[in-house]
Enzyme design. Structure first.
Site, PDB file in Angstrom:
ATOM      1  N   HIS A  35     -93.854-127.962  60.724  1.00 30.01           N
ATOM      2  CA  HIS A  35     -94.416-127.885  59.377  1.00 30.01           C
ATOM      3  C   HIS A  35     -95.036-129.211  58.968  1.00 30.01           C
ATOM      4  O   HIS A  35     -94.583-130.268  59.390  1.00 30.01           O
ATOM      5  CB  HIS A  35     -93.355-127.462  58.347  1.00 30.01           C
ATOM      6  CG  HIS A  35     -92.089-128.253  58.431  1.00 30.01           C
ATOM      7  ND1 HIS A  35     -91.121-128.011  59.375  1.00 30.01           N
ATOM      8  CD2 HIS A  35     -91.630-129.303  57.697  1.00 30.01           C
ATOM      9  CE1 HIS A  35     -90.121-128.851  59.224  1.00 30.01           C
ATOM     10  NE2 HIS A  35     -90.409-129.662  58.213  1.00 30.01           N
ATOM     11  N   HIS A  43     -95.832-131.497  55.660  1.00 27.28           N
ATOM     12  CA  HIS A  43     -95.547-131.705  54.243  1.00 27.28           C
ATOM     13  C   HIS A  43     -96.801-132.235  53.561  1.00 27.28           C
ATOM     14  O   HIS A  43     -97.418-133.174  54.056  1.00 27.28           O
ATOM     15  CB  HIS A  43     -94.462-132.779  54.062  1.00 27.28           C
ATOM     16  CG  HIS A  43     -93.113-132.412  54.583  1.00 27.28           C
ATOM     17  ND1 HIS A  43     -92.152-131.832  53.785  1.00 27.28           N
ATOM     18  CD2 HIS A  43     -92.551-132.553  55.810  1.00 27.28           C
ATOM     19  CE1 HIS A  43     -91.043-131.646  54.515  1.00 27.28           C
ATOM     20  NE2 HIS A  43     -91.261-132.073  55.733  1.00 27.28           N
TER      21      HIS A  43
HETATM   22  P1  AMP Z   1     -88.023-131.417  57.351  1.00 28.84           P
HETATM   23  O1  AMP Z   1     -86.922-132.355  56.951  1.00 28.84           O
HETATM   24  O2  AMP Z   1     -89.306-132.153  57.699  1.00 28.84           O
HETATM   25  O3  AMP Z   1     -87.585-130.476  58.425  1.00 28.84           O
HETATM   26  O4  AMP Z   1     -88.370-130.581  56.051  1.00 28.84           O
HETATM   27  C1  AMP Z   1     -87.868-129.306  55.798  1.00 28.84           C
HETATM   28  C2  AMP Z   1     -88.337-128.922  54.418  1.00 28.84           C
HETATM   29  O5  AMP Z   1     -88.163-127.537  54.256  1.00 28.84           O
HETATM   30  C3  AMP Z   1     -87.586-129.607  53.282  1.00 28.84           C
HETATM   31  O6  AMP Z   1     -88.510-130.328  52.478  1.00 28.84           O
HETATM   32  C4  AMP Z   1     -86.939-128.440  52.524  1.00 28.84           C
HETATM   33  O7  AMP Z   1     -86.922-128.627  51.140  1.00 28.84           O
HETATM   34  C5  AMP Z   1     -87.848-127.283  52.916  1.00 28.84           C
HETATM   35  N1  AMP Z   1     -87.225-125.959  52.856  1.00 28.84           N
HETATM   36  C6  AMP Z   1     -86.063-125.569  53.447  1.00 28.84           C
HETATM   37  N2  AMP Z   1     -85.817-124.274  53.185  1.00 28.84           N
HETATM   38  C7  AMP Z   1     -86.862-123.818  52.441  1.00 28.84           C
HETATM   39  C8  AMP Z   1     -87.195-122.550  51.855  1.00 28.84           C
HETATM   40  N3  AMP Z   1     -86.410-121.479  51.998  1.00 28.84           N
HETATM   41  N4  AMP Z   1     -88.342-122.460  51.147  1.00 28.84           N
HETATM   42  C9  AMP Z   1     -89.139-123.528  50.998  1.00 28.84           C
HETATM   43  N5  AMP Z   1     -88.883-124.737  51.523  1.00 28.84           N
HETATM   44  C10 AMP Z   1     -87.763-124.895  52.234  1.00 28.84           C
END
Ligand code: AMP
Ligand code: ZN
Length: 142
Positions: free
Chosen positions: A102, A104
């Protein structure tokens, strides 16, 4: 399509859990981050399950990245932010919590709470070209 039944983002793609979607096509999906670093924090993902950026084949990678400029511009215009960070974490050590690739997209404003350490280093004599050669050799073998 590659999917992982235990993956939270695959569940969002499949519509099994809700998400506040921004854009969607055959390959890419963008939705609001549920734990925003700043209001307007958006995630852009491939619909297929790939764990890290180096796992994605060239074509889906290009199809996802094609969406970035318009998405960043839209987030910036909609939030009125002064700047935007595009961040992409690979591996737990790099801060990746969700093992589905993903990007950000994070609005930035003066005095906001988001800080990260950027420890500017220095190469010992000869190390930089040595590493560049090593990386180039790996690319030529891919
Ligand atoms: P990372 O630490 O780069 O893996 O980021 C994962 C991101 O996913 C974090 O910013 C979380 O807030 C986001 N996240 C986790 N679960 C969900 C969800 N169900 N819907 C939207 N965002 C999510
Ligand atoms: Zn997944």
């Amino acid at each position: 399509m590659k999917t992982n039944p235990d993956c939270i983002f695959c569940k969002i793609v499949a519509g099994e859990i809700p998400a506040c979607k921004i854009l969607e096509d055959d390959v890419a999906l963008a939705f609001m981050d549920i734990g925003p670093v700043a209001e307007g924090h958006v995630l852009l993902i491939p619909k297929e399950h790939y764990e890290t950026i180096s796992d994605i084949p060239e074509e889906p990678a290009a199809a996802i990245l094609k969406k970035l400029p318009q998405l960043v511009a839209a987030v910036q215009t909609a939030t009125g932010s002064e700047g935007v960070n595009v961040l992409q974490n690979n591996g737990t050590v790099a801060g990746q919590l969700v093992p589905h690739v993903h990007f950000h997209i994070i609005p930035r404003n003066p005095g906001d709470k988001f800080e990260y350490n950027w420890p500017v280093g220095e190469y010992p004599e000869g190390k930089m070209p040595e590493l560049a050669d090593k990386i180039k050799k790996v690319i030529s073998r891919q």
